[in-house]
Enzyme design. Structure first.
Site, PDB file in Angstrom:
ATOM      1  N   GLU A 132       0.902  -1.006   0.418  1.00  0.00           N
ATOM      2  CA  GLU A 132      -0.277  -0.247   0.207  1.00  0.00           C
ATOM      3  C   GLU A 132       0.799   1.059  -0.351  1.00  0.00           C
ATOM      4  OE1 GLU A 132      -3.477   0.238  -0.236  1.00  0.00           O
ATOM      5  OE2 GLU A 132      -3.622  -1.423  -0.221  1.00  0.00           O
ATOM      6  N   ASP A 143      -6.970   8.142  -4.453  1.00  0.00           N
ATOM      7  CA  ASP A 143      -6.173   6.802  -4.885  1.00  0.00           C
ATOM      8  C   ASP A 143      -6.323   6.382  -6.065  1.00  0.00           C
ATOM      9  OD1 ASP A 143      -8.727   5.577  -5.897  1.00  0.00           O
ATOM     10  OD2 ASP A 143      -8.761   4.417  -3.698  1.00  0.00           O
TER      11      ASP A 143
END
Length: 152
Positions: free
Chosen positions: A23, A32
């Site tokens: 991540e 994102d």
């Protein structure tokens, strides 16, 4: 601390490490690849652009979400899964969410006892927003290897 707690803690620590490796960490909210405000290690719940977190807060959020993901994995099959499978699938659920996981062919294979087949489903999940992402391809390959290693 009893052995079961130590083992469970080891699975959580391993899953947190795997999640953190893939991540990455941002102490400032960002958008994102599919347009969702995100902070820390991919945490999205209630995040707004402009949010800032401390490293300690990120550690706590990541562990909390990994524990939730592991609970989803453990609740998805009546049998105790090998630790490598649990670690890999907790990372997967952390990334794709419990809903996507729950309705997947991967879970159907898991419930049928086809653990190898379930692990081999992971590379199919390399898309975000309809686009194949190299980072997700690499992550799924790593998760699959960990998942399969738990079966040897």
């Amino acid at each position: 601390m009893d052995l079961k707690t130590k083992i469970g803690g080891g699975v959580i620590a391993a899953a947190v490490g795997l999640v953190a490796a893939w991540e990455g960490r941002s102490l400032v909210a960002y958008v994102d690849p599919v347009g969702i405000p995100t902070i820390c290690e991919g945490y999205t719940h209630g995040v707004k652009m402009g949010d800032v977190a401390t490293p300690e807060r990120c550690d706590a959020l990541t562990e909390q979400e990994v524990r939730k993901a592991l609970s989803v994995v453990d609740g998805s099959t009546p049998r105790q899964l090998p630790d490598g499978v649990r670690v890999a699938l907790a990372s997967f659920v952390y990334n794709v969410g419990a809903g996507a996981y729950g309705g997947s062919t991967l879970v159907r294979k898991l419930k049928a006892g086809d653990l190898v087949g379930a692990c081999r489903e992971l590379p199919r999940w390399s898309y975000a927003g309809g686009k194949k992402l190299r980072g997700l391809e690499r992550r799924r390959q790593a998760e699959m290897q960990i998942c399969l290693s738990g079966l040897r």
